[in-house]
Motif scaffolding. Structure first.
Motif, PDB file in Angstrom:
ATOM      1  N   UNK A  93       0.920  -1.203   0.028  1.00 22.13           N
ATOM      2  CA  UNK A  93      -0.013  -0.038   0.009  1.00 22.13           C
ATOM      3  C   UNK A  93       0.827   1.203   0.153  1.00 22.13           C
ATOM      4  N   UNK A  94       1.988   1.110   0.846  1.00 20.08           N
ATOM      5  CA  UNK A  94       2.951   2.463   1.029  1.00 20.08           C
ATOM      6  C   UNK A  94       3.420   2.619  -0.639  1.00 20.08           C
ATOM      7  N   UNK A  95       3.770   1.605  -1.398  1.00 22.01           N
ATOM      8  CA  UNK A  95       4.440   1.767  -2.688  1.00 22.01           C
ATOM      9  C   UNK A  95       3.511   2.316  -3.581  1.00 22.01           C
ATOM     10  N   UNK A 100       1.254   6.898  -6.834  1.00 23.16           N
ATOM     11  CA  UNK A 100      -0.134   7.882  -7.001  1.00 23.16           C
ATOM     12  C   UNK A 100       0.399   9.078  -6.815  1.00 23.16           C
ATOM     13  N   UNK A 101       1.038   9.490  -5.752  1.00 19.84           N
ATOM     14  CA  UNK A 101       1.753  10.729  -5.521  1.00 19.84           C
ATOM     15  C   UNK A 101       2.582  11.355  -6.520  1.00 19.84           C
TER      16      UNK A 101
END
Length: 326
Positions: A93-95, A100-101
């Motif tokens: 999820x962090x990746x 997305x950012x």
């Protein structure tokens, strides 16, 4: 999605008075921002200039709106040929959030540097600049209502995006995409025409033309069906506060010989009020009555009426209705 505007016979009159009207509708903030460079080395440099020149949250929010609207143009070719959504893989999820950012950051910088974009770019840039000057801002996605064929439309997919920004503890509605201009269907191109009406817009007017995907940003104001079936209003309606009291539906069922009663607030007999028949000819309304701070009049449904009726006040389109035979 760009805002559309009906071309009419008074185009030359519009050109004559354009400079006067423009000087009347811009604020002191707009006048200062109009003297800014058309481009800055970075978004941070632009934010620093805005923070230096303006003290209040309201002024800074308006300065961001006007700079983007003055300098970033709507890319109608991209709108017509939208690129496919950018896909990517991730293992956590962090990746996913990092990627997305990065996509969003790339969109912001591309819009800022090329000074072109569609609503996603306008809203992302507005949010980023707002946050740089210390404002809380969000992007809202949803449906928009801009043309005659939108009255009673059945498709309900999301097609637009706008911003809300927190000023003086109140969320304000902003659509900088529509603030920069409109699509002129008669010319087949975008027209740059700065309009401040979509900065801190009255919610009643804003939600007549925007419907958010999430009800959180709308409350119990109206349903999606009511939104799509409502009348189509135009920029001047908002600018002049011409509130449409009746009919409240944009779809009017009528047979030949019926009369539609129309009531519009903040209009008087001194205004020229007319509508267009199916031959695009102006028909002046007869025997209008001043009533409760507005004007009431009737439109006869006959063989000269087309599928839609658009009412004009002076030289400006105000509201359109769809006519359906009983």
């Amino acid at each position: 999605m760009p805002q559309k505007k009906i071309s009419f016979l008074f185009f030359l009159l519009h050109i004559v008075f354009f400079n006067f009207a423009f000087s009347q509708k811009i604020s002191e903030v707009d006048k200062i921002v109009a003297k800014y460079p058309k481009s800055f080395n970075s978004t941070e440099k632009l934010a620093e200039r805005i923070e230096k020149d303006f003290d209040s949250d309201a002024e800074r929010a308006r300065a961001i709106y006007s700079w983007i609207a003055f300098n970033v143009k709507y890319d109608y070719n991209v709108y017509l040929n939208s690129p496919k959504a950018q896909g990517f893989s991730y293992s956590s999820e962090a990746e996913k959030q990092r990627k997305l950012k990065q996509i969003n950051d790339n969109l912001i910088q591309k819009t800022f540097k090329t000074q072109k974009g569609v609503c996603e770019g306008f809203t992302a840039l507005y949010q980023y600049l707002a946050e740089l000057v210390g404002l809380k801002c969000e992007i809202i996605r949803g449906d928009s209502k801009v043309s005659l064929r939108d009255i009673g439309r059945k498709t309900t997919s999301s097609n637009h995006a706008w911003n809300i920004v927190l000023i003086d503890k109140k969320w304000r509605l902003i659509d900088v995409t529509w603030g920069q201009g409109y699509y002129d269907s008669s010319k087949g191109r975008m027209v740059n025409d700065y309009n401040p009406v979509y900065f801190d817009t009255d919610p009643d007017y804003f939600f007549a033309k925007h419907f958010p995907d999430s009800g959180t940003f709308l409350g119990s104001r109206l349903s999606k069906e009511d939104f799509l079936n409502g009348p189509l209003i135009y920029n001047t309606t908002i600018e002049k506060d011409y509130r449409i009291k009746t009919p409240d539906s944009g779809i009017i069922q009528a047979k030949n010989g019926d009369k539609i009663t129309v009531e519009i607030k903040n209009v008087s007999k001194s205004n020229q009020v007319f509508y267009l028949n199916k031959k695009n000819q102006a028909v002046k309304v007869l025997n209008p009555k001043e009533k409760r701070g507005g004007l009431e009049f009737q439109i006869l449904i006959d063989n000269n009426i087309g599928d839609y009726v658009t009412i004009f006040i002076d030289t400006n389109s105000i509201v359109s209705f769809k006519i359906v035979s009983k």
